[in-house]
Design an enzyme around this catalytic site. Structure first.
Site, PDB file in Angstrom:
ATOM      1  N   ASP A   1       0.867  -1.172   0.000  1.00 34.47           N
ATOM      2  CA  ASP A   1       0.000   0.000   0.000  1.00 34.47           C
ATOM      3  C   ASP A   1       0.903   1.221   0.000  1.00 34.47           C
ATOM      4  O   ASP A   1       1.700   1.403   0.941  1.00 34.47           O
ATOM      5  CB  ASP A   1      -0.889  -0.026   1.247  1.00 34.47           C
ATOM      6  CG  ASP A   1      -1.866   1.138   1.331  1.00 34.47           C
ATOM      7  OD1 ASP A   1      -1.603   2.192   0.718  1.00 34.47           O
ATOM      8  OD2 ASP A   1      -2.892   1.004   2.033  1.00 34.47           O
ATOM      9  N   VAL A   2       0.826   2.062  -1.024  1.00 32.87           N
ATOM     10  CA  VAL A   2       1.776   3.168  -1.141  1.00 32.87           C
ATOM     11  C   VAL A   2       1.578   4.243  -0.083  1.00 32.87           C
ATOM     12  O   VAL A   2       2.419   5.140   0.053  1.00 32.87           O
ATOM     13  CB  VAL A   2       1.741   3.818  -2.541  1.00 32.87           C
ATOM     14  CG1 VAL A   2       2.222   2.848  -3.599  1.00 32.87           C
ATOM     15  CG2 VAL A   2       0.364   4.376  -2.873  1.00 32.87           C
TER      16      VAL A   2
ATOM     17  N   TYR B   1      -9.224  14.782  -6.334  1.00 28.99           N
ATOM     18  CA  TYR B   1      -8.442  14.156  -7.398  1.00 28.99           C
ATOM     19  C   TYR B   1      -7.657  15.169  -8.238  1.00 28.99           C
ATOM     20  O   TYR B   1      -6.438  15.008  -8.413  1.00 28.99           O
ATOM     21  CB  TYR B   1      -9.359  13.318  -8.279  1.00 28.99           C
ATOM     22  CG  TYR B   1      -8.655  12.523  -9.349  1.00 28.99           C
ATOM     23  CD1 TYR B   1      -7.926  11.368  -9.035  1.00 28.99           C
ATOM     24  CD2 TYR B   1      -8.712  12.909 -10.688  1.00 28.99           C
ATOM     25  CE1 TYR B   1      -7.287  10.632 -10.018  1.00 28.99           C
ATOM     26  CE2 TYR B   1      -8.068  12.183 -11.675  1.00 28.99           C
ATOM     27  CZ  TYR B   1      -7.365  11.042 -11.345  1.00 28.99           C
ATOM     28  OH  TYR B   1      -6.721  10.316 -12.319  1.00 28.99           O
TER      29      TYR B   1
ATOM     30  N   LYS C   1      -3.499  15.386  -8.377  1.00 27.00           N
ATOM     31  CA  LYS C   1      -2.729  15.232  -9.604  1.00 27.00           C
ATOM     32  C   LYS C   1      -1.897  16.476  -9.900  1.00 27.00           C
ATOM     33  O   LYS C   1      -0.753  16.370 -10.377  1.00 27.00           O
ATOM     34  CB  LYS C   1      -3.655  14.902 -10.771  1.00 27.00           C
ATOM     35  CG  LYS C   1      -4.301  13.525 -10.667  1.00 27.00           C
ATOM     36  CD  LYS C   1      -3.273  12.415 -10.515  1.00 27.00           C
ATOM     37  CE  LYS C   1      -3.898  11.035 -10.540  1.00 27.00           C
ATOM     38  NZ  LYS C   1      -2.887   9.958 -10.365  1.00 27.00           N
TER      39      LYS C   1
END
Length: 272
Positions: A63-64, A156, A160
């Protein structure tokens, strides 16, 4: 370019499906010793079984957003050849569709953690090994949402955009050590997650009519760009964001308001 990456160890996070799997396959086909990581063991196993034509691909559940998991994945990737030369930080994702005045704080934080913190931890633990190998390339996974507005997308687009600027800052920080940092920014790509958008819907139409080249990308379209940025052909490119969206970023973002059950005027916060 087959064989150009012989002897290179490369880590691909989120490598079990979609763009990540395509990146792993493309890199392996050109000789890289690829390690993929992700949260779901079954997807990782399936991906490894389907990637043929290069060195064996190895996998690790990680899991990052968990630092110990990231450290273990990077260490395993380096072990493949003894020299980590590339990293594709593909793990990420979105969340609930809602305008900001309706966003749940916990969900907003979760999406930022996954995208921004996950990428930062991958940078943190890979940089010393990339430097030790004599230099390398790190590719962050952005999106058209990182530069073009996406109403109701919550955290989101913010995440990004954060990844893109992280890559620019890291490119400046580590250029002298021979480590390059770039990002790719896909538009609508034909992956499992995008299958949830009906092709006869107004949402899908909002993508197509704003894409100068028309149509949508395949995961391999993105993987080919990633392969270029990882490999020696791009040795003097750093701090860049490469759009793979058929020109969609030149126009306007998609309209997901129907998916959130909203009209234009409902985006505005009003007193009850």
């Amino acid at each position: 370019m087959a064989g150009d990456l012989d002897g290179w160890s490369v880590l691909v996070s989120g490598g079990g499906t979609g763009i990540g799997r395509a990146c792993a396959a493309r890199l392996a086909a050109d000789g890289a010793a690829v390690t993929i990581c992700g949260r779901t063991e079954s997807r990782l196993r399936d991906a490894v079984e389907t990637i043929v034509g290069g060195p064996p691909v190895q996998w690790i559940v990680a899991d990052v957003t968990v630092e110990a998991d990231v450290a273990a994945a990077v260490a395993l990737a380096e072990e493949a050849t003894g020299a980590l030369r590339g990293v594709v930080a593909n793990a990420g994702g979105g969340g609930a569709l809602a305008p900001y005045h309706r966003q749940d704080l916990a969900e907003f934080r979760r999406v930022l953690e996954l995208n921004v913190i996950g990428t930062m931890l991958t940078v943190k633990h890979s940089v010393p090994r990339l430097v030790a190998s004599g230099g390398g390339s790190f590719v962050g996974m952005s999106s058209i949402a990182g530069s073009v507005t996406h109403p109701v997308f919550g955290a989101y687009p913010v995440g990004k955009a954060g990844i893109e600027h992280m890559m620019r800052n890291a490119a400046d920080d580590y250029g002298a050590a021979g480590v390059r940092f770039n990002a790719v920014a896909p538009g609508f790509t034909d992956t499992e997650i995008m299958e949830g958008i009906p092709r006869d819907s107004s949402v899908f139409d909002s993508y197509i009519r704003n894409t100068p080249l028309g149509g949508i990308a395949s995961p391999d379209d993105v993987a080919r760009a990633v392969r270029f940025l990882i490999g020696p052909e791009s040795r003097f490119i750093t701090g860049e964001v490469l759009h793979i969206d058929g020109g969609h970023h030149l126009r306007t973002g998609p309209d997901f308001r129907p998916f959130a059950g909203l009209s234009a005027d409902q985006l505005i916060a009003r007193e009850p």
